[in-house]
Design a protein around this motif. Structure first.
Motif, PDB file in Angstrom:
ATOM      1  N   GLU B  54       4.369 -17.784   3.030  1.00  0.00           N
ATOM      2  CA  GLU B  54       4.625 -16.541   3.765  1.00  0.00           C
ATOM      3  C   GLU B  54       3.606 -15.463   3.414  1.00  0.00           C
ATOM      4  O   GLU B  54       3.106 -14.758   4.286  1.00  0.00           O
ATOM      5  CB  GLU B  54       6.036 -16.020   3.438  1.00  0.00           C
ATOM      6  CG  GLU B  54       7.140 -16.776   4.129  1.00  0.00           C
ATOM      7  CD  GLU B  54       7.065 -16.619   5.631  1.00  0.00           C
ATOM      8  OE1 GLU B  54       7.401 -15.541   6.129  1.00  0.00           O
ATOM      9  OE2 GLU B  54       6.640 -17.585   6.310  1.00  0.00           O
ATOM     10  N   ILE B  55       3.316 -15.318   2.126  1.00  0.00           N
ATOM     11  CA  ILE B  55       2.404 -14.241   1.730  1.00  0.00           C
ATOM     12  C   ILE B  55       0.999 -14.521   2.238  1.00  0.00           C
ATOM     13  O   ILE B  55       0.353 -13.645   2.809  1.00  0.00           O
ATOM     14  CB  ILE B  55       2.444 -14.025   0.200  1.00  0.00           C
ATOM     15  CG1 ILE B  55       3.761 -13.322  -0.138  1.00  0.00           C
ATOM     16  CG2 ILE B  55       1.258 -13.195  -0.279  1.00  0.00           C
ATOM     17  CD1 ILE B  55       4.002 -13.096  -1.588  1.00  0.00           C
ATOM     18  N   LYS B  58       0.970 -13.918   5.948  1.00  0.00           N
ATOM     19  CA  LYS B  58       1.088 -12.511   6.329  1.00  0.00           C
ATOM     20  C   LYS B  58      -0.135 -11.695   5.930  1.00  0.00           C
ATOM     21  O   LYS B  58      -0.436 -10.692   6.578  1.00  0.00           O
ATOM     22  CB  LYS B  58       2.345 -11.899   5.701  1.00  0.00           C
ATOM     23  CG  LYS B  58       3.631 -12.377   6.365  1.00  0.00           C
ATOM     24  CD  LYS B  58       4.856 -11.817   5.670  1.00  0.00           C
ATOM     25  CE  LYS B  58       6.140 -12.309   6.334  1.00  0.00           C
ATOM     26  NZ  LYS B  58       7.325 -11.893   5.560  1.00  0.00           N
ATOM     27  N   LEU B  59      -0.814 -12.073   4.852  1.00  0.00           N
ATOM     28  CA  LEU B  59      -2.036 -11.353   4.502  1.00  0.00           C
ATOM     29  C   LEU B  59      -3.048 -11.537   5.620  1.00  0.00           C
ATOM     30  O   LEU B  59      -3.703 -10.595   6.037  1.00  0.00           O
ATOM     31  CB  LEU B  59      -2.598 -11.835   3.160  1.00  0.00           C
ATOM     32  CG  LEU B  59      -1.826 -11.342   1.924  1.00  0.00           C
ATOM     33  CD1 LEU B  59      -2.322 -12.008   0.654  1.00  0.00           C
ATOM     34  CD2 LEU B  59      -1.929  -9.821   1.778  1.00  0.00           C
ATOM     35  N   ASP B  77      -4.578 -11.678  -4.469  1.00  0.00           N
ATOM     36  CA  ASP B  77      -5.082 -10.355  -4.125  1.00  0.00           C
ATOM     37  C   ASP B  77      -6.000 -10.483  -2.920  1.00  0.00           C
ATOM     38  O   ASP B  77      -6.826 -11.381  -2.857  1.00  0.00           O
ATOM     39  CB  ASP B  77      -5.861  -9.782  -5.323  1.00  0.00           C
ATOM     40  CG  ASP B  77      -5.984  -8.268  -5.228  1.00  0.00           C
ATOM     41  OD1 ASP B  77      -6.483  -7.791  -4.181  1.00  0.00           O
ATOM     42  OD2 ASP B  77      -5.575  -7.573  -6.170  1.00  0.00           O
ATOM     43  N   GLY B  79      -7.474  -7.470  -1.741  1.00  0.00           N
ATOM     44  CA  GLY B  79      -8.153  -6.174  -1.670  1.00  0.00           C
ATOM     45  C   GLY B  79      -7.162  -5.045  -1.431  1.00  0.00           C
ATOM     46  O   GLY B  79      -7.235  -4.009  -2.065  1.00  0.00           O
ATOM     47  N   ASN B  80      -6.195  -5.238  -0.529  1.00  0.00           N
ATOM     48  CA  ASN B  80      -5.167  -4.219  -0.300  1.00  0.00           C
ATOM     49  C   ASN B  80      -3.854  -4.557  -0.984  1.00  0.00           C
ATOM     50  O   ASN B  80      -3.202  -3.702  -1.551  1.00  0.00           O
ATOM     51  CB  ASN B  80      -4.893  -4.050   1.194  1.00  0.00           C
ATOM     52  CG  ASN B  80      -5.997  -3.297   1.877  1.00  0.00           C
ATOM     53  OD1 ASN B  80      -6.448  -2.265   1.393  1.00  0.00           O
ATOM     54  ND2 ASN B  80      -6.463  -3.830   2.991  1.00  0.00           N
ATOM     55  N   GLY B  81      -3.472  -5.823  -0.885  1.00  0.00           N
ATOM     56  CA  GLY B  81      -2.193  -6.232  -1.455  1.00  0.00           C
ATOM     57  C   GLY B  81      -2.410  -7.032  -2.723  1.00  0.00           C
ATOM     58  O   GLY B  81      -3.369  -7.799  -2.827  1.00  0.00           O
ATOM     59  N   THR B  82      -1.520  -6.833  -3.696  1.00  0.00           N
ATOM     60  CA  THR B  82      -1.581  -7.594  -4.941  1.00  0.00           C
ATOM     61  C   THR B  82      -0.209  -8.202  -5.175  1.00  0.00           C
ATOM     62  O   THR B  82       0.789  -7.475  -5.197  1.00  0.00           O
ATOM     63  CB  THR B  82      -1.913  -6.670  -6.132  1.00  0.00           C
ATOM     64  OG1 THR B  82      -3.109  -5.967  -5.820  1.00  0.00           O
ATOM     65  CG2 THR B  82      -2.099  -7.465  -7.405  1.00  0.00           C
ATOM     66  N   TYR B  83      -0.134  -9.511  -5.315  1.00  0.00           N
ATOM     67  CA  TYR B  83       1.147 -10.183  -5.509  1.00  0.00           C
ATOM     68  C   TYR B  83       1.106 -10.985  -6.793  1.00  0.00           C
ATOM     69  O   TYR B  83       0.171 -11.759  -7.010  1.00  0.00           O
ATOM     70  CB  TYR B  83       1.454 -11.096  -4.312  1.00  0.00           C
ATOM     71  CG  TYR B  83       1.738 -10.270  -3.077  1.00  0.00           C
ATOM     72  CD1 TYR B  83       3.034  -9.909  -2.767  1.00  0.00           C
ATOM     73  CD2 TYR B  83       0.698  -9.787  -2.289  1.00  0.00           C
ATOM     74  CE1 TYR B  83       3.302  -9.101  -1.676  1.00  0.00           C
ATOM     75  CE2 TYR B  83       0.952  -8.975  -1.203  1.00  0.00           C
ATOM     76  CZ  TYR B  83       2.257  -8.633  -0.901  1.00  0.00           C
ATOM     77  OH  TYR B  83       2.525  -7.823   0.162  1.00  0.00           O
ATOM     78  N   LYS B  84       2.102 -10.761  -7.638  1.00  0.00           N
ATOM     79  CA  LYS B  84       2.217 -11.563  -8.857  1.00  0.00           C
ATOM     80  C   LYS B  84       3.402 -12.493  -8.687  1.00  0.00           C
ATOM     81  O   LYS B  84       4.547 -12.032  -8.601  1.00  0.00           O
ATOM     82  CB  LYS B  84       2.412 -10.653 -10.069  1.00  0.00           C
ATOM     83  CG  LYS B  84       1.143  -9.878 -10.381  1.00  0.00           C
ATOM     84  CD  LYS B  84       1.286  -9.033 -11.625  1.00  0.00           C
ATOM     85  CE  LYS B  84      -0.014  -8.283 -11.885  1.00  0.00           C
ATOM     86  NZ  LYS B  84       0.226  -7.056 -12.663  1.00  0.00           N
ATOM     87  N   LEU B  85       3.127 -13.779  -8.590  1.00  0.00           N
ATOM     88  CA  LEU B  85       4.185 -14.738  -8.285  1.00  0.00           C
ATOM     89  C   LEU B  85       4.616 -15.504  -9.522  1.00  0.00           C
ATOM     90  O   LEU B  85       3.775 -15.964 -10.309  1.00  0.00           O
ATOM     91  CB  LEU B  85       3.693 -15.742  -7.234  1.00  0.00           C
ATOM     92  CG  LEU B  85       3.178 -15.146  -5.927  1.00  0.00           C
ATOM     93  CD1 LEU B  85       2.838 -16.262  -4.955  1.00  0.00           C
ATOM     94  CD2 LEU B  85       4.211 -14.209  -5.314  1.00  0.00           C
TER      95      LEU B  85
END
Lengths: 325, 325
Positions: B54-55, B58-59, B77, B79-85
C-alpha cells in the motif's frame, strides 16, 4: 414494494412510497408537440416496482406497450419480449398525503443539492438518535442554512433565499440524498415544511417525506468565529498525504497528527504493530504559533472531499477541532 | 502476511507465500543498460506485505529508498514521506521449496490464460470436495486439456503442446486464476508438476503451488460426441435475453426454458410470485426436431461469457444438457 400506476386523462401517474418518503411523478400524454403516450384507456394498477423497473430498463427499446389484462395481470411487450406481470388491485394502495403545506419556498435544485452534498456526510449514520440522522434546514433572515452533525463533527452550508421565508425542519439525510439524486435538470424546487411532513416539488415530480419533529440540538452559535491559526493547503496533497500516513493504522478511523509551524507542516501517524509514517506538506501557507493537533482521518477526508475545491483553509483555535472552509 | 525481502549480489529477491502457493520474484540490479537498484548492501528482512504494498503504491513516485535500520525496523523514504515499518528477522520465515519437478512443459502465457479463463468458472466454489475446486490439467498426445466441473456442469478447453509431455495434475482453480493475473507480457511459461506441488515459472517470477493428489473424477469420454440438434445464436442476444427473462425469478439461479423449432426459438421463465416472460430470439439457426430444454441461467451465462466469441453454437442430444462451443 409496488408502484401505483394510473392512466389519467392527460397523463400517466406513477406513485411509490415507503415509510420515509412518497414520490409522485407523471408522464404527460402530449408534451409540447411530442406524443409520449398513444392508444390508452384510463385505469389504475399496482405492479412490483423492482421487477417493472428492471424489465423496462433491460428492454431498453424506444417504445413498449403496457396493457392491464385484469387487475391481477399486466402485459408488457416490446415486439420481441412479452412479460406478464402479477399485479394487485389499486384499492390496496395506502392513501398518500401529497398536499403542499403552507407557502412554499422556491430554491434552485443546484442550491438544494449543494446544501445536501456538503453536509450529509456529517450526519449520524447509526439509529441511536434520529434527529442527528437528519439535516436541519433553517430558513431565516434571507439564508437557508443546512446543518448536520453526529456530535463529533459538524458541517454547515448556507445559500441565499427569499428573506420572507422562515422555518426550521429536520429531514432525514438519507431522504435528502435520495431526492437530490432525482434531479436531472436545473429545476426550481418548491419546498414546504410542516410538523409531520416536508414536500418538495420539481419538474413533474413531487416528494413528500417524513420529518423529525424535535428541536435540532445545535444552535447557530456553535461554530467559533475567532481563530488563532490557519493553514491553507492544496486539497489533493492533503488528501493523498492523509491517505498514505493512515495506511499504517489498522482500523478505518485512523488518528493522524498535524504538526504546524512557520517552517514546516507535517502529517504523521503511528501504530505499535506496523510502525510510523511522516509526510511533509509542500505547498502550504500556515499562519500562527507552533501547533499540534490530532484528528480522525476519515472526518477530515470526507469534509475536504465534500468541499470539492482546489485549496482548503483549516482554521484553529488551539488544540481544538479544525474548522474547514 | 509477510514478504521476505532479500538483497542478494545481483538482484533484489521478494518471496511471498500462503498455504496454497508461494511466489518468488526478483528485480535485477542492472537490466540491459538500465540501473534498477543503486547504493545497496546485502541483507534479508521480513515486512508486512499489505502495508509495504500500500505504501509503495500510494507513494507512486519514480524512486524511493528502502533501508533496513535493524532487523526490527525498515525505513522507506521518497523525499516527502518517511515510513518506519516494523519488521521481523528473516530466520522466522518458513523454508519454501521452489525447486522444479522433473522436465517442465513449456507453453505460452496466452495459452495457459486461455485454458484457465475458459474453465475456472465451472469449478466448484464450495469446500465440499477439494478435487472439484481444481482445474485438471492433462498433458497427453500433444494436447494440454483443462477440465473443470462442479458436477452439474463441465467446461473443457485444450491447446496443442509438445507431444512428449505426459502428466495429469489438479491445481486449485483459485490458484490458477491468481497466477494468470500475474502475467504482464506474453511469457514462455515452464510448468512442471509432481504429486505434491506444481511449479510455474515465467519472466522473473516463479510460483510453486499445492496440488490435489487425487484422481480427477471425470474421464475424457464424458462429453458426448453425437448430437441430434444444434442452435447457432448471437452471444449478446442470447445473454441479454436470458438476463431479461430471468428478471422474474427471485433467486440467482433462475431456471430458463428454451423452446426450439425450425420456425421459432423462444426463451421463457416464470414465477408464481412475479409472472411470466418470453423472449423470441431473432438471428438464430436451429437444426433439429422441435425440442424444449430447461437450464440454469447462471451456468449458461458464465459459459457463453467465458467463450467470448460473437456467436455460439449449442448442441443437444435431447432433453439433456446443452454443450456450448
Amino acid at each position: 414494494m409496488c408502484f401505483k400506476i394510473e392512466m389519467a386523462q392527460d397523463q400517466l401517474e406513477i406513485t411509490s412510497s415507503n415509510d420515509d418518503l412518497a414520490v409522485f411523478t407523471r408522464i404527460l400524454v402530449k408534451e409540447n408537440d411530442k406524443e409520449n403516450i398513444r392508444n390508452y384507456a384510463l385505469g389504475t394498477v399496482l405492479v412490483n416496482a423492482h421487477i417493472l423497473t428492471e424489465i423496462v430498463r433491460k428492454l431498453g427499446g424506444s417504445e413498449l406497450s403496457f396493457e392491464v389484462i385484469d387487475e391481477r395481470m399486466a402485459k408488457i411487450d416490446d415486439g420481441n419480449g412479452t412479460y406478464k406481470l402479477v399485479c394487485m388491485p389499486a384499492d390496496e394502495y395506502p392513501d398518500i398525503d401529497m398536499e403542499r403545506i403552507g407557502t412554499p419556498l422556491t430554491i434552485t435544485s443546484t442550491d438544494l443539492a449543494k446544501l445536501v452534498d456538503m453536509t450529509a456526510f456529517a450526519a449520524l449514520d447509526k439509529e441511536t438518535r434520529r434527529v442527528l440522522m437528519s439535516i436541519n434546514l433553517k430558513a431565516e433572515a434571507g439564508s437557508l442554512v443546512a446543518t448536520a452533525t453526529d456530535s463529533a463533527r459538524l458541517s454547515r452550508k448556507s445559500v441565499a433565499i427569499d428573506p420572507s421565508a422562515r422555518f426550521s425542519v429536520n429531514i432525514p439525510a438519507k431522504t435528502l440524498v435520495d431526492v437530490v439524486k432525482m434531479f436531472e435538470n436545473n429545476y426550481e424546487v418548491e419546498l414546504s415544511a410542516g410538523a409531520k411532513r416536508a414536500v418538495m416539488s420539481f419538474g413533474d415530480t413531487m416528494v413528500s417525506c417524513r420529518v423529525i419533529d424535535e428541536n435540532y440540538p445545535v444552535s447557530s452559535s456553535i461554530i467559533p468565529q475567532i481563530f488563532n491559526a490557519s493553514l491553507e493547503v492544496n486539497s489533493t496533497e492533503l488528501l493523498t498525504s492523509i491517505d498514505r500516513v493512515s495506511t499504517l493504522s489498522s482500523d478505518r478511523a485512523a488518528v493522524v497528527k498535524l504538526s504546524m509551524s512557520s517552517e514546516d507542516v507535517e502529517l504523521s501517524s503511528s501504530s505499535d504493530q506496523n510502525g510510523t509514517g511522516t509526510e511533509r506538506l509542500g505547498a502550504v501557507n500556515y499562519e500562527g504559533e507552533r501547533l499540534e493537533i490530532a484528528f480522525n482521518a476519515m472526518f477530515v477526508t470526507q469534509a475536504v472531499r465534500a468541499l470539492g475545491s482546489e485549496d482548503v483553509v483549516l482554521k484553529f483555535i488551539g488544540e481544538m477541532k479544525p474548522f474547514v472552509i
